[in-house]
Structures are given as structure tokens and as C-alpha cells.
Design a protein around this motif. Structure first.
Motif, PDB file in Angstrom:
ATOM      1  N   GLY A 170      -1.860  -4.394   8.207  1.00 27.81           N
ATOM      2  CA  GLY A 170      -0.654  -3.794   7.659  1.00 27.81           C
ATOM      3  C   GLY A 170      -0.923  -2.999   6.391  1.00 27.81           C
ATOM      4  N   LEU A 171      -1.942  -3.392   5.631  1.00 25.32           N
ATOM      5  CA  LEU A 171      -2.313  -2.631   4.448  1.00 25.32           C
ATOM      6  C   LEU A 171      -2.690  -1.203   4.812  1.00 25.32           C
ATOM      7  CD1 LEU A 171      -4.478  -5.321   2.583  1.00 25.32           C
ATOM      8  CD2 LEU A 171      -2.159  -4.586   1.973  1.00 25.32           C
ATOM      9  N   ILE A 172      -3.422  -1.035   5.904  1.00 24.55           N
ATOM     10  CA  ILE A 172      -3.820   0.301   6.341  1.00 24.55           C
ATOM     11  C   ILE A 172      -2.606   1.091   6.827  1.00 24.55           C
ATOM     12  CG2 ILE A 172      -5.208   1.588   8.014  1.00 24.55           C
ATOM     13  CD1 ILE A 172      -6.818   0.317   5.794  1.00 24.55           C
ATOM     14  N   HIS A 173      -1.714   0.441   7.559  1.00 23.22           N
ATOM     15  CA  HIS A 173      -0.526   1.142   8.048  1.00 23.22           C
ATOM     16  C   HIS A 173       0.344   1.632   6.898  1.00 23.22           C
ATOM     17  CE1 HIS A 173      -0.483   0.443  12.524  1.00 23.22           C
ATOM     18  NE2 HIS A 173      -1.522  -0.295  12.143  1.00 23.22           N
ATOM     19  N   GLY A 174       0.326   0.929   5.763  1.00 21.04           N
ATOM     20  CA  GLY A 174       1.084   1.381   4.605  1.00 21.04           C
ATOM     21  C   GLY A 174       0.622   2.738   4.113  1.00 21.04           C
ATOM     22  N   PHE A 175      -0.689   2.981   4.154  1.00 24.60           N
ATOM     23  CA  PHE A 175      -1.200   4.300   3.766  1.00 24.60           C
ATOM     24  C   PHE A 175      -0.730   5.371   4.754  1.00 24.60           C
ATOM     25  CE2 PHE A 175      -4.375   1.622   1.558  1.00 24.60           C
ATOM     26  CZ  PHE A 175      -4.269   2.163   0.289  1.00 24.60           C
ATOM     27  N   PRO A 210      -7.917   9.153   2.255  1.00 32.49           N
ATOM     28  CA  PRO A 210      -7.673  10.390   3.013  1.00 32.49           C
ATOM     29  C   PRO A 210      -7.117  10.099   4.399  1.00 32.49           C
ATOM     30  CG  PRO A 210     -10.016   9.878   2.957  1.00 32.49           C
ATOM     31  CD  PRO A 210      -9.351   8.902   2.027  1.00 32.49           C
ATOM     32  N   GLY A 211      -6.259  10.993   4.884  1.00 29.24           N
ATOM     33  CA  GLY A 211      -5.694  10.834   6.216  1.00 29.24           C
ATOM     34  C   GLY A 211      -6.752  10.822   7.303  1.00 29.24           C
ATOM     35  N   SER A 212      -7.893  11.495   7.063  1.00 32.68           N
ATOM     36  CA  SER A 212      -8.969  11.522   8.045  1.00 32.68           C
ATOM     37  C   SER A 212      -9.574  10.140   8.265  1.00 32.68           C
ATOM     38  CB  SER A 212     -10.063  12.495   7.597  1.00 32.68           C
ATOM     39  OG  SER A 212     -10.565  12.116   6.319  1.00 32.68           O
ATOM     40  N   PHE A 213      -9.377   9.241   7.311  1.00 29.20           N
ATOM     41  CA  PHE A 213      -9.807   7.844   7.473  1.00 29.20           C
ATOM     42  C   PHE A 213      -8.662   6.970   7.961  1.00 29.20           C
ATOM     43  CE2 PHE A 213      -9.808   3.571   5.598  1.00 29.20           C
ATOM     44  CZ  PHE A 213     -10.962   3.045   6.164  1.00 29.20           C
ATOM     45  N   VAL A 214      -7.476   7.140   7.383  1.00 33.58           N
ATOM     46  CA  VAL A 214      -6.350   6.254   7.669  1.00 33.58           C
ATOM     47  C   VAL A 214      -5.898   6.367   9.121  1.00 33.58           C
ATOM     48  CG1 VAL A 214      -3.931   5.769   7.144  1.00 33.58           C
ATOM     49  CG2 VAL A 214      -5.554   6.226   5.291  1.00 33.58           C
ATOM     50  N   GLU A 215      -5.710   7.592   9.622  1.00 36.63           N
ATOM     51  CA  GLU A 215      -5.162   7.760  10.973  1.00 36.63           C
ATOM     52  C   GLU A 215      -6.084   7.198  12.063  1.00 36.63           C
ATOM     53  OE1 GLU A 215      -2.091   8.630  11.660  1.00 36.63           O
ATOM     54  OE2 GLU A 215      -1.761   8.724   9.497  1.00 36.63           O
ATOM     55  N   PRO A 216      -7.394   7.471  12.044  1.00 36.93           N
ATOM     56  CA  PRO A 216      -8.262   6.819  13.034  1.00 36.93           C
ATOM     57  C   PRO A 216      -8.292   5.301  12.882  1.00 36.93           C
ATOM     58  CG  PRO A 216      -9.369   8.723  12.085  1.00 36.93           C
ATOM     59  CD  PRO A 216      -8.139   8.480  11.263  1.00 36.93           C
ATOM     60  N   PHE A 217      -8.235   4.801  11.641  1.00 38.78           N
ATOM     61  CA  PHE A 217      -8.263   3.356  11.422  1.00 38.78           C
ATOM     62  C   PHE A 217      -7.017   2.710  12.007  1.00 38.78           C
ATOM     63  CE2 PHE A 217     -10.728   0.255   8.891  1.00 38.78           C
ATOM     64  CZ  PHE A 217      -9.949  -0.875   9.122  1.00 38.78           C
ATOM     65  N   ILE A 218      -5.869   3.370  11.890  1.00 38.50           N
ATOM     66  CA  ILE A 218      -4.648   2.843  12.494  1.00 38.50           C
ATOM     67  C   ILE A 218      -4.821   2.728  14.009  1.00 38.50           C
ATOM     68  CG2 ILE A 218      -2.242   3.426  13.031  1.00 38.50           C
ATOM     69  CD1 ILE A 218      -1.983   4.495  10.179  1.00 38.50           C
ATOM     70  N   ALA A 219      -5.411   3.751  14.611  1.00 39.55           N
ATOM     71  CA  ALA A 219      -5.677   3.688  16.053  1.00 39.55           C
ATOM     72  C   ALA A 219      -6.604   2.516  16.383  1.00 39.55           C
ATOM     73  CB  ALA A 219      -6.289   5.002  16.525  1.00 39.55           C
ATOM     74  N   ALA A 220      -7.603   2.282  15.522  1.00 37.01           N
ATOM     75  CA  ALA A 220      -8.536   1.173  15.752  1.00 37.01           C
ATOM     76  C   ALA A 220      -7.831  -0.174  15.662  1.00 37.01           C
ATOM     77  CB  ALA A 220      -9.690   1.244  14.750  1.00 37.01           C
ATOM     78  N   THR A 221      -6.848  -0.311  14.767  1.00 35.10           N
ATOM     79  CA  THR A 221      -6.114  -1.582  14.677  1.00 35.10           C
ATOM     80  C   THR A 221      -5.336  -1.858  15.960  1.00 35.10           C
ATOM     81  OG1 THR A 221      -4.098  -0.598  13.701  1.00 35.10           O
ATOM     82  CG2 THR A 221      -5.846  -1.284  12.180  1.00 35.10           C
ATOM     83  N   THR A 230       0.815  -1.214   0.000  1.00 34.72           N
ATOM     84  CA  THR A 230       0.000   0.000   0.000  1.00 34.72           C
ATOM     85  C   THR A 230       0.850   1.265   0.000  1.00 34.72           C
ATOM     86  OG1 THR A 230      -0.273  -0.363   2.392  1.00 34.72           O
ATOM     87  CG2 THR A 230      -2.105  -0.960   0.961  1.00 34.72           C
ATOM     88  N   LEU A 231       2.063   1.192   0.559  1.00 33.05           N
ATOM     89  CA  LEU A 231       2.968   2.344   0.461  1.00 33.05           C
ATOM     90  C   LEU A 231       3.284   2.626  -1.007  1.00 33.05           C
ATOM     91  CD1 LEU A 231       4.933   4.466   1.566  1.00 33.05           C
ATOM     92  CD2 LEU A 231       6.603   2.649   1.914  1.00 33.05           C
ATOM     93  N   ALA A 232       3.556   1.572  -1.773  1.00 36.13           N
ATOM     94  CA  ALA A 232       3.840   1.743  -3.202  1.00 36.13           C
ATOM     95  C   ALA A 232       2.606   2.232  -3.951  1.00 36.13           C
ATOM     96  CB  ALA A 232       4.334   0.430  -3.788  1.00 36.13           C
ATOM     97  N   CYS A 233       1.455   1.653  -3.658  1.00 34.63           N
ATOM     98  CA  CYS A 233       0.219   2.061  -4.347  1.00 34.63           C
ATOM     99  C   CYS A 233      -0.114   3.523  -4.064  1.00 34.63           C
ATOM    100  CB  CYS A 233      -0.941   1.170  -3.919  1.00 34.63           C
ATOM    101  SG  CYS A 233      -0.866  -0.510  -4.567  1.00 34.63           S
ATOM    102  N   ALA A 234       0.039   3.930  -2.810  1.00 35.02           N
ATOM    103  CA  ALA A 234      -0.259   5.320  -2.454  1.00 35.02           C
ATOM    104  C   ALA A 234       0.786   6.270  -3.020  1.00 35.02           C
ATOM    105  CB  ALA A 234      -0.338   5.465  -0.933  1.00 35.02           C
ATOM    106  N   GLY A 235       2.067   5.857  -2.971  1.00 36.60           N
ATOM    107  CA  GLY A 235       3.116   6.709  -3.492  1.00 36.60           C
ATOM    108  C   GLY A 235       2.979   6.944  -4.988  1.00 36.60           C
ATOM    109  N   LEU A 236       2.537   5.926  -5.708  1.00 40.52           N
ATOM    110  CA  LEU A 236       2.335   6.035  -7.153  1.00 40.52           C
ATOM    111  C   LEU A 236       0.942   6.525  -7.511  1.00 40.52           C
ATOM    112  CD1 LEU A 236       4.116   2.715  -8.174  1.00 40.52           C
ATOM    113  CD2 LEU A 236       4.963   5.036  -8.541  1.00 40.52           C
ATOM    114  N   ARG A 237       0.153   6.815  -6.479  1.00 39.79           N
ATOM    115  CA  ARG A 237      -1.214   7.318  -6.654  1.00 39.79           C
ATOM    116  C   ARG A 237      -2.097   6.347  -7.417  1.00 39.79           C
ATOM    117  NH1 ARG A 237      -0.479  13.869  -7.687  1.00 39.79           N
ATOM    118  NH2 ARG A 237       0.184  14.350  -5.572  1.00 39.79           N
TER     119      ARG A 237
END
Length: 365
Positions: A281-286, A244-255, A232-239
Motif C-alpha cells: 500500500g505504501l507504493i500505491h500511495g505514490f 519517479p513514475g517510471s519506478f512506481v507504475e511498474p512496481f504497482i503492476a508487480a504487486t 505515502t500520498l501525504a509524503c509525496a504531496g508534501l514532497r
């Protein structure tokens, strides 16, 4: 007795370290792109809004909220500030920017576009003076391209190294092989710094490894986490995929909350932990990709590939170093009959509480 004290205090230590991160702000990240046109130079600077607000207050009515109108009103001052702090010389002559244009994107970034009405033929000198105003540790990724879009130079600027001197004739001949590798070490170091200061990622990894007793289960968890967040780091980096960070950051906390609770409920031998690790780990990649996006270098072209690889290798190096330090302690505590249960439950409670705090902070505060 010494073992019992160490095990009982470890959860509190973890909670204290994580809480410290919640009140700390990591060093800022920004980008500066120069395009050398035949008769002028275009510069685009991208900063996080919080870096700008300290010098250009936007809350003019002091109501603790910045309205759209207040943001619009601040644009000329932001553009003026960055144009004054960016010094560019072409062939020994210092250039003056035309009035810059400021804009905002959807990630709380301010972008300022400036045009210098002169061309550089032989020598280019740049100094990003704004870095001297920002907190020590701020990093700015500089890219210089020619009129055809070919990268001539890349450099990570900082407060103590805020300049670039570039001989254009030599750069045109050597840029292709050299510019691609020039920033490799900087992005590798940035990846290490990001994982070592990314306490939410480290706490998640600790919660996953806390149930292990030997090398093979730990190795599977680390491998699956690495594969997942690298994808997911590669997918996000290559767009290719963007969240959105407003989804990713809370989801990381939920994991983090989930893994802590699973440790408490299912005990020391949960089934399928490596598959859970892969999914989360897919979510943490974002989350990791957010660093590259803040620097405005995520793009679907070959220019991102080497920084992306270096950044990911830095993350993996830091992750392996941390695991090598904590795993012997985890295995030793899990081997002690008197302390194993308290260590797992106490540590998992601390992890879940910290995850809950981050979830509230990232959604409501």
C-alpha cells in the motif's frame, strides 16, 4: 447451475474490465497559476505533453520518435498556442501577453510562463480557452495569488466551466478562509473518480480481499491499505519523499502479480495478509500522488494540505463503496463448496495475467 456459471465467468469479466482500462486514457489534468504583481500579471500553465502534441506536432521528421532537438524547436509554438488560448482582462480591459517561455520537466509536462504588462486593481476575468480543445473531462486547477503569495481564489476549471471572475477588493478580505475550502469538493470528487477509474488499484484490492470470508479480515486489509497509502500520498504531496513514475507504475503492476500468485500458491488462508497489504500500500500511495503532481500542486506549504485531505477522503470513499459492493459477492462465493476453489484460482490467475500485461506495458511498450 446459476452459481457455477457466475463463478466461472467472474475471472473473465475482471480481465475484460481491466484490459479495457489498459487501452483507455483517463481525462487529462493540468494547472494554471496566476500571480498578481503590482505592475503586471504572471501566468504559469502546466500541461501533460500528450495534451500539447495533438496541436503542436513535435515529430517533424516522422520517425515516430521525438528528439531533444525537436522538443526544443517546438517550444515557441507551444508558448504561442497557450498564450492565444488564455484570455485575461483587468478592470474591463483585455490584456495581451508578452512572448511566453516554454519549458519541459522530468515528468513529461510542458510549462509555459506568460507575463501580462498590466495590473488588475478591482476586477479580474480569466478564460482558459485551451480547455475547449481538449477531450471532455479535462480538469485544470486554477490558483490566483497576490503579490505577497496569498491565495485569493482556487477553482477547478473544465470545458463547460472555463472562466473565473474575481473582485479583488472582496477577495483580499475573504480569501484566507474561503479560498482554502473553495476547491475541497472538487478534490474530493477527483479522489473518487481516480479510485473508480484506477483499475490497477481496484484489481489489487480485489486480489487482497478475494481470500476473505468475513468482515474482520476484510476490515484489517482495508484499514492497513488505507493507512499505508495515506502515509505515502501525504509524503509525496508534501514532497518529503519522491519516487519517479517510471519506478512506481511498474512496481504497482508487480504487486498485483504477487498477490495473485500468493492466492494461487498459498490458498484461501494466507498468513499476515494485512502486513503485506501495508507494505504494498505504501507504493500505491505514490501512484495516487501522481494525480496531484500532474496538476503541479504538490508543494511543501500549507496550500496543499486541504486539497490533499479532500483528495484522500475521496479515494477512501470510493474504495469503501467498491468494497461494500464486492465483499458480499466474494463472501458468498467463498462459502460455496462447489465454487470457492475455482473462484479464487480463476480470479487470481486473471489478476496475475493483467498485472503481467501492465508490467510489460509500463516497462517495454
Amino acid at each position: 447451475m446459476a452459481i457455477r456459471i457466475a463463478a466461472s465467468r467472474l475471472p473473465l469479466l475482471l480481465l475484460a474490465l481491466a484490459a479495457g482500462r489498459a487501452h483507455a486514457h483517463p481525462p487529462g489534468l493540468s494547472s494554471l497559476d496566476l500571480a498578481l504583481k503590482p505592475d503586471h500579471i504572471e501566468a504559469t500553465a502546466t500541461f501533460a505533453l500528450q495534451d500539447i502534441e495533438a496541436f503542436v506536432p513535435m515529430d517533424s521528421d516522422l520517425d515516430a520518435e521525438v528528439s531533444d532537438a525537436e522538443r526544443e524547436a517546438a517550444k515557441p509554438a507551444i508558448a504561442k498556442l497557450l498564450a492565444e488560448q488564455l484570455r485575461i482582462s483587468a478592470d474591463g480591459t483585455e490584456l495581451q501577453s508578452q512572448p511566453g517561455q516554454a519549458s519541459f520537466d522530468g515528468r513529461n509536462n510542458a510549462q509555459v510562463q506568460m507575463v501580462y504588462p498590466a495590473a488588475a486593481q478591482r476586477q479580474l476575468r480569466l478564460q482558459s480557452g485551451f480547455l475547449g480543445l481538449l477531450p471532455d473531462g479535462h480538469q485544470q486547477y486554477l490558483t490566483v495569488r497576490d503579490a505577497a503569495g496569498k491565495t485569493l481564489a482556487e477553482k477547478m476549471l473544465g470545458r463547460n466551466d472555463d472562466q473565473l471572475d474575481l473582485t479583488l477588493a472582496a477577495a483580499a478580505d475573504t480569501a484566507a478562509p474561503q479560498a482554502a475550502f473553495a476547491a475541497f469538493g472538487d478534490f474530493f470528487k477527483l479522489g473518487i473518480e481516480h479510485i473508480l477509474t484506477g483499475y490497477d488499484h481496484l484489481l489489487f484490492l480485489f486480489a487482497l480481499l478475494a481470500v476473505t470470508h468475513s468482515l474482520w479480515p476484510a476490515l484489517k486489509i482495508i484499514t492497513f491499505f488505507t493507512i499505508a497509502h495515506s502515509i505515502t500520498l501525504a509524503c509525496a504531496g508534501l514532497r518529503l519523499v519522491e519516487l519517479p513514475g517510471s519506478f512506481v507504475e511498474p512496481f504497482i503492476a508487480a504487486t498485483i502479480i504477487y498477490v495473485g500468485l500468493e492466492n494461487i500458491i498459498r490458498g484461501a488462508h494466507p498468513k499476515g495478509r494485512h502486513w503485506l497489504t501495508f507494505g504494498f500500500g505504501l507504493i500505491h500511495g505514490f501512484g495516487f500522488a501522481g494525480v496531484l503532481q500532474e496538476m503541479n500542486i504538490s508543494a511543501a506549504d500549507s496550500g496543499i494540505l486541504l486539497p490533499l485531505l479532500a483528495f484522500n477522503l475521496g479515494i477512501e470513499t470510493g474504495q469503501i463503496a467498491v468494497a461494500a459492493l464486492v465483499l458480499p459477492l466474494i463472501w458468498w462465493l467463498n462459502s460455496q463448496v462447489a465454487t470457492a476453489g475455482r473462484f479464487l484460482k480463476g480470479g487470481s490467475v486473471a489478476v496475475s495475467l493483467m498485472g503481467a500485461f501492465w508490467l510489460v506495458e509500463r516497462t517495454m511498450l
